[in-house]
Write an enzyme that holds these catalytic residues in place. Structure first.
Site, short mmCIF file in Angstrom:
data_model
loop_
_atom_site.label_atom_id
_atom_site.label_comp_id
_atom_site.label_asym_id
_atom_site.label_seq_id
_atom_site.Cartn_x
_atom_site.Cartn_y
_atom_site.Cartn_z
CD GLU A 164 -3.16 -0.90 2.05
OE1 GLU A 164 -4.08 -1.23 1.66
OE2 GLU A 164 -2.80 -0.47 3.16
CD GLU A 272 -3.87 -5.57 2.04
OE1 GLU A 272 -4.76 -5.26 3.16
OE2 GLU A 272 -2.72 -5.32 1.99
#
Length: 349
Positions: A164, A272
């Site tokens: 991320e 995710e």
């Protein structure tokens, strides 16, 4: 990623060395299980749908999961929830998953603990290193971990270089405020992966998969500065967006389509996903809709969907977005991975 306190995503396939390339063409239905080793070490017992104690990976496979995602920290602490996940521990888990027929995704955080949009702290051992040394650090850490996996007979199908990272990695040197340096760091990770495992697909992963403006900004800059990657990874957490998935799923779908059109030759994956474990039917419906969105990407360029820590029962982790019941069984929401792209009208039970 799910990170606000803990996070990271799912794992894609682990094939053994020399596994047929055809396996890479099937849709990845994944689970990130970075907590699993420590849950077992602390005595947590997993139960299947019949209430029988069973290996967690076998339970996940029965839900339709075919891929496992594992995070790697550099020099982690012994904290049960925010530590561990060293290269050696991850290698042991990756081999265990591969031996049970799972495909494997490896997620390099380039930190001693969670890295996500709000924090990208350098490992303590790298804290005083210059930018040229950080380039070497990234290469060496990636290369050595990949070599360890190879020696164990594991060829990850996918490898994330950073977790991320809309704001970059290894702050401040690798901040997205300096894309030229960030691209160099990403390239060192990419090159190290390919040096050991040429077939592994390298993922660059951002959060908020419904935010097309952010993705265009990031990947336009990364490509302009010569950044190397094979796959665009996305996190998708309606919970953190503070809205039901029905308010953002169309934007996720549009972003997936835009990324493969805007960056020719690249693929996409939802690395995710997660939702409140108490909202079983809503989570089931969200998982079906997310799989449908990824499967709809043309030419098979939508690679799969990974649930972040479905096994991370709240009683052990404190994490609300797991997919495990309070009595130690898999949530019926996970049946969405069995059902694939069926209409979400089906009941999760």
């Amino acid at each position: 990623m799910i990170k606000r306190f803990f996070c990271a995503a799912l794992l894609l396939g682990a094939a053994s060395l020399g596994a047929p390339a055809a396996s890479a063409q099937s849709f990845a239905k994944g689970a990130d299980v970075g907590w699993l080793q420590q849950m077992e070490a602390t005595g947590y017992v997993f139960h299947n749908e019949q209430g029988q104690a069973q290996d967690c990976l076998a339970i996940l496979k029965a839900q339709g999961i075919n891929s496992i995602r594992l995070r790697v920290f550099v020099n982690p602490s012994a904290d049960k929830a925010s530590g561990h996940c060293s290269p050696a521990e991850v290698t042991a888990m990756a081999k265990r998953a591969a031996d049970q027929g799972f495909r494997v995704m490896i997620d390099f955080h380039y930190s001693d603990t969670w890295a996500d949009p709000g924090k990208q702290a350098k490992p303590a051992a790298w804290a005083s290193h210059s930018f040229p040394q950080l380039l070497t650090d990234v290469y060496d850490h990636t290369f050595s971990t990949m070599t360890m996996l190879k020696a164990a007979g594991v060829t990850p199908e996918w490898v994330q270089v950073g977790n991320e990272i809309p704001g970059g990695i290894l702050w401040p040197e690798g901040s997205a405020k300096n894309f030229a340096q960030l691209a160099q760091l990403i390239n060192k990770g990419y090159e190290a992966v390919k040096a050991v495992s040429p077939t592994s697909k390298v993922i660059v992963h951002l959060d908020r998969g419904n935010n097309n403006e952010m993705y265009r900004w990031f990947f336009d800059n990364l490509t302009k500065d010569g950044g190397k990657f094979d796959v665009i990874g996305m996190s998708y957490y309606p919970f953190w967006l503070k809205q039901d998935y029905t308010a953002s799923i169309a934007s996720l779908r549009a972003n997936l389509l835009d990324m493969v059109a805007r960056y020719p030759g690249k693929e996409v994956v939802v690395a995710e996903v997660g939702n409140d474990y108490t909202k079983v039917q809503n989570t089931y419906d969200m998982l079906v809709a997310t799989q449908q969105a990824v499967r709809a990407v043309p030419q098979g360029k939508g690679l799969g969907v990974f649930y972040w820590e479905p096994e991370g029962a709240k009683s052990w982790s404190g994490y609300q977005l797991n997919a495990w019941t309070d009595d130690g069984k898999p949530s019926p929401a996970l049946k969405a991975f069995r059902d694939g792209a069926v209409a979400p009208a089906k009941k999760a039970k």
